[in-house]
Design a protein around this motif. Structure first.
Motif, PDB file in Angstrom:
ATOM      1  N   ALA A  48     -39.098 -27.271 -39.663  1.00 23.88           N
ATOM      2  CA  ALA A  48     -37.608 -27.042 -39.675  1.00 23.88           C
ATOM      3  C   ALA A  48     -36.768 -28.031 -38.919  1.00 23.88           C
ATOM      4  O   ALA A  48     -35.845 -28.400 -39.417  1.00 23.88           O
ATOM      5  N   PHE A  49     -37.242 -28.684 -37.750  1.00 21.74           N
ATOM      6  CA  PHE A  49     -36.790 -29.800 -37.323  1.00 21.74           C
ATOM      7  C   PHE A  49     -36.496 -31.017 -38.180  1.00 21.74           C
ATOM      8  O   PHE A  49     -35.451 -31.447 -38.283  1.00 21.74           O
ATOM      9  N   MET A  50     -37.485 -31.402 -39.055  1.00 20.03           N
ATOM     10  CA  MET A  50     -37.548 -32.399 -39.794  1.00 20.03           C
ATOM     11  C   MET A  50     -36.601 -32.110 -41.020  1.00 20.03           C
ATOM     12  O   MET A  50     -35.712 -33.032 -41.532  1.00 20.03           O
ATOM     13  N   ALA A 102     -32.929 -33.034 -39.968  1.00 14.86           N
ATOM     14  CA  ALA A 102     -32.760 -34.450 -39.567  1.00 14.86           C
ATOM     15  C   ALA A 102     -32.787 -35.483 -40.951  1.00 14.86           C
ATOM     16  O   ALA A 102     -32.295 -36.624 -40.811  1.00 14.86           O
ATOM     17  N   GLN A 103     -33.197 -34.827 -41.925  1.00 14.63           N
ATOM     18  CA  GLN A 103     -33.723 -35.672 -43.095  1.00 14.63           C
ATOM     19  C   GLN A 103     -32.124 -36.386 -43.734  1.00 14.63           C
ATOM     20  O   GLN A 103     -32.351 -37.096 -44.455  1.00 14.63           O
ATOM     21  N   GLY A 104     -31.210 -35.790 -43.502  1.00 14.59           N
ATOM     22  CA  GLY A 104     -30.038 -36.153 -44.013  1.00 14.59           C
ATOM     23  C   GLY A 104     -29.320 -37.296 -43.236  1.00 14.59           C
ATOM     24  O   GLY A 104     -28.111 -37.641 -43.541  1.00 14.59           O
ATOM     25  N   SER A 105     -29.848 -37.632 -41.915  1.00 18.88           N
ATOM     26  CA  SER A 105     -29.168 -38.584 -41.022  1.00 18.88           C
ATOM     27  C   SER A 105     -29.813 -39.852 -40.977  1.00 18.88           C
ATOM     28  O   SER A 105     -30.974 -40.115 -41.161  1.00 18.88           O
ATOM     29  N   ALA A 106     -29.103 -40.910 -40.945  1.00 18.68           N
ATOM     30  CA  ALA A 106     -29.735 -42.069 -40.720  1.00 18.68           C
ATOM     31  C   ALA A 106     -30.233 -42.592 -39.501  1.00 18.68           C
ATOM     32  O   ALA A 106     -30.953 -43.309 -39.225  1.00 18.68           O
ATOM     33  N   GLU A 107     -29.485 -41.742 -38.666  1.00 22.40           N
ATOM     34  CA  GLU A 107     -30.203 -41.901 -37.139  1.00 22.40           C
ATOM     35  C   GLU A 107     -31.458 -41.144 -37.097  1.00 22.40           C
ATOM     36  O   GLU A 107     -31.799 -39.875 -37.585  1.00 22.40           O
ATOM     37  N   ILE A 110     -36.412 -31.531 -25.782  1.00 22.02           N
ATOM     38  CA  ILE A 110     -35.439 -31.858 -26.401  1.00 22.02           C
ATOM     39  C   ILE A 110     -35.415 -32.207 -27.770  1.00 22.02           C
ATOM     40  O   ILE A 110     -35.803 -33.307 -27.926  1.00 22.02           O
ATOM     41  N   PRO A 111     -35.224 -31.169 -28.715  1.00 23.86           N
ATOM     42  CA  PRO A 111     -35.321 -31.847 -30.382  1.00 23.86           C
ATOM     43  C   PRO A 111     -33.754 -32.414 -30.566  1.00 23.86           C
ATOM     44  O   PRO A 111     -32.910 -31.649 -30.538  1.00 23.86           O
ATOM     45  N   ALA A 112     -33.716 -33.812 -30.790  1.00 25.20           N
ATOM     46  CA  ALA A 112     -32.639 -34.423 -31.052  1.00 25.20           C
ATOM     47  C   ALA A 112     -32.252 -35.052 -32.133  1.00 25.20           C
ATOM     48  O   ALA A 112     -33.305 -35.745 -32.697  1.00 25.20           O
ATOM     49  N   THR A 113     -31.249 -34.782 -33.138  1.00 29.62           N
ATOM     50  CA  THR A 113     -31.054 -35.135 -34.315  1.00 29.62           C
ATOM     51  C   THR A 113     -29.459 -34.962 -34.536  1.00 29.62           C
ATOM     52  O   THR A 113     -28.869 -34.290 -34.091  1.00 29.62           O
ATOM     53  N   GLU A 114     -29.007 -35.693 -35.757  1.00 31.59           N
ATOM     54  CA  GLU A 114     -27.941 -35.203 -36.127  1.00 31.59           C
ATOM     55  C   GLU A 114     -28.005 -34.498 -37.346  1.00 31.59           C
ATOM     56  O   GLU A 114     -29.112 -34.380 -37.685  1.00 31.59           O
ATOM     57  N   MET A 155     -26.413 -34.332 -40.898  1.00 34.34           N
ATOM     58  CA  MET A 155     -25.237 -34.892 -41.587  1.00 34.34           C
ATOM     59  C   MET A 155     -25.504 -34.418 -43.187  1.00 34.34           C
ATOM     60  O   MET A 155     -26.563 -34.138 -43.742  1.00 34.34           O
ATOM     61  N   PRO A 156     -24.632 -34.588 -44.044  1.00 34.75           N
ATOM     62  CA  PRO A 156     -24.679 -34.059 -45.218  1.00 34.75           C
ATOM     63  C   PRO A 156     -24.934 -35.481 -46.458  1.00 34.75           C
ATOM     64  O   PRO A 156     -24.156 -35.642 -47.262  1.00 34.75           O
ATOM     65  N   ASP A 157     -25.938 -36.219 -45.954  1.00 40.71           N
ATOM     66  CA  ASP A 157     -26.477 -37.279 -47.003  1.00 40.71           C
ATOM     67  C   ASP A 157     -27.132 -36.939 -48.117  1.00 40.71           C
ATOM     68  O   ASP A 157     -27.359 -35.519 -48.341  1.00 40.71           O
ATOM     69  N   GLY A 158     -27.463 -37.671 -49.142  1.00 43.36           N
ATOM     70  CA  GLY A 158     -27.817 -37.241 -50.448  1.00 43.36           C
ATOM     71  C   GLY A 158     -29.206 -36.655 -50.311  1.00 43.36           C
ATOM     72  O   GLY A 158     -29.604 -35.783 -51.252  1.00 43.36           O
TER      73      GLY A 158
END
Length: 520
Positions: free
Chosen positions: A221-223, A226-231, A305-309, A311-314
């Protein structure tokens, strides 16, 4: 900012070598009961002439008066010394001084000072004088560095209150700093480094997991978020060991979405900049650990702390996708803007390994909580009446208040899915409750509470900025827990059924959970 306390009468306090002094004057204190110093005579004259009414927030100022060493002197009425009255009085006093160059300030309490009142006054002064400077090219940094507190009575309790306020302010201001930073200055990697910097003391540990380690744990779920972010994502694990290793820790889980576009379910453009505050829960966990480094209470605490952006990446997760959480439960993601609960659910599962006495997650989770409670109280959801009571009381004591919300099982009906074990959203009705019901599925093996800080973590408009909440509530809870004898242990087997409140909790001040509103 540094705080010190001295036992001084008002007559002696106004002889101190200070740039300014604020005198907190309760409405019930008559000048003729105090003495004949210049300030008391001045207040008595003003009251007699009708120029100073002893009501909360009333302010009088003096500049360079004979017999008074500080250049600036402000007398402000604190009413009946209620928390809100003290807070507004200190704000009014600072408004009278903020254009001056005050480096050393005296804060004198007329009458008998109390520990809660003093703590409120100092934290309010720090809040009023705070300014963000990190990304300004020509920052106007805070001049105020030293606050000398004086009162006719000084006790161990007052000294402890000053120490607590010092730690609280350090934690709140660190939380404000990281929440206020733009997202390009507060990436998941930046948060991880901040956690490492805080956890340098011998009682602290910090471990940072990256994408490979998180994948190995099965945090699907966490991943997915995160999968749409370059960070790259970071999963931050902080530990404070202030008690014996055998003592079960309290686990704090902070939502760390460093920027939330909404993903494919993208948010409207207006005010989207405020989504840098979506890591307010993570910032509060960092702030609590900063405060713990000052106070060093006898308690064990874990911060996750689960940290991520988001984002609406491809490569971003799509509405309708099904992912598998660390718990093994599958989740149908109907709305990618309901991402906070996805990162939190895996962190809650991870928390089980610490065999905690309590787990508290903190998240800017739902706009629905803002509709329900506004910016005054944080939403409190809990499956454990004893834990809920402790948090409620800590909020009342600290002035960082919360309000208990319902968790009836009927609210989970909207989370049912034909294609997974659970959907990540239900309908619009009771959105803050259904979000909490989603999290509750992953918190069945320990005493759990959820703090929805969507309405309290930051201010919008002209006063835009992070508040540092709920660092005050959490720090009060932890220090009370550390001081309790015997230590608080949640009796999970004695919990009231979800959606009810025990009579003992009612008597102790926790309000019954509200019923869902009827449709118009």
């Amino acid at each position: 900012m540094n705080f010190e306390i001295q036992k001084l009468s008002l007559a002696r306090a106004i002889q101190g070598q200070l740039d300014a002094m604020v005198v907190l004057w309760p409405s019930q204190t008559a000048p003729n009961a105090l003495g004949h110093d210049p300030v008391t005579r001045w207040v008595a004259m003003a009251i007699e002439q009708g120029d100073f009414e002893l009501k909360s927030g009333a302010v009088m100022t003096l500049y360079c008066q004979p017999g008074i060493v500080p250049r600036h002197l402000v007398v402000v009425c604190t009413g009946d010394n209620q928390t809100g009255q003290i807070r507004s009085a200190v704000q009014a006093a600072w408004n009278a001084l903020k254009s001056t160059r005050v480096k050393q300030l005296g804060l004198h309490v007329v009458g008998d000072a109390t520990a809660p009142g003093l703590q409120t006054a100092l934290s309010s002064l720090a809040d009023a004088s705070y300014s963000y400077t990190t990304t300004l090219s020509k920052p106007k940094s805070r001049l105020l560095k030293q606050v000398l507190v004086s009162a006719q009575n000084t006790t161990a309790a007052l000294a402890s209150a000053v120490q607590h306020a010092q730690a609280l302010v350090s934690g709140v201001e660190l939380a404000k700093e990281w929440a206020n930073r733009p997202a390009n200055h507060a990436t998941p990697s930046h948060l991880a480094q901040a956690a490492k910097d805080i956890a340098k003391g011998k009682a602290f540990q910090c471990e940072v997991l990256g994408p490979k380690e998180v994948a190995k744990l099965g945090m699907g779920a966490f991943m997915a978020v995160a999968q749409g972010s370059a960070e790259p994502l970071r999963f931050i694990v902080m530990r404070y060991k202030g008690a014996a290793a055998a003592q079960a820790p309290v686990v704090l889980v902070g939502k760390g979405i460093t920027f939330d576009t909404g993903g494919i379910s993208i948010k409207p453009a207006p005010e989207m900049d405020e989504m840098k505050y979506d890591m307010g829960g993570a910032a509060s966990v960092l702030g609590v650990f900063k405060a713990l480094s000052h106070l060093k209470p006898a308690i064990n605490v874990v911060g996750l702390i689960p940290a991520t952006e988001n984002m609406p990446d491809g490569l971003a997760v799509k509405p309708g996708d099904v992912v598998t959480s660390m718990s093994g439960q599958t989740i149908e993601i109907l709305n990618t803007d309901a991402e906070g609960r996805l990162v939190l659910c895996d962190a809650l599962t991870y928390a089980e390994r610490f065999k905690p006495q309590a787990v508290i997650d903190i998240a800017t989770l739902t706009g629905a909580c803002v509709i329900a409670l506004g910016a005054v109280r944080t939403g409190l959801f809990s499956s454990d009446d004893a834990l809920a009571l402790q948090l409620h009381q800590a909020g009342e004591s600290s002035g960082d208040t919360c309000w208990r919300m319902p968790l009836d099982d009927d609210y989970a009906e909207g989370l049912k899915s034909r294609f997974a074990d659970v959907a990540n959203v239900a309908g619009r009705a009771a959105g803050s409750v259904t979000a909490a019901k989603f999290l509750q599925r992953f918190a069945k093996n320990f005493a759990w509470a959820h703090l929805d800080i969507a309405g309290t973590a930051w201010r919008s408009g002209a006063a835009k900025g992070a508040t540092g909440r709920p660092v005050g509530l959490l720090l009060q809870y932890l220090t009370q827990l550390a001081a309790s004898t015997p230590p608080f242990v949640s009796e999970k087997s004695k919990r009231a059924p979800t959606g009810t409140t025990t009579s003992s909790a009612r008597r102790a001040g926790v309000q019954p959970r509200a019923r869902a509103p009827r449709k118009a």
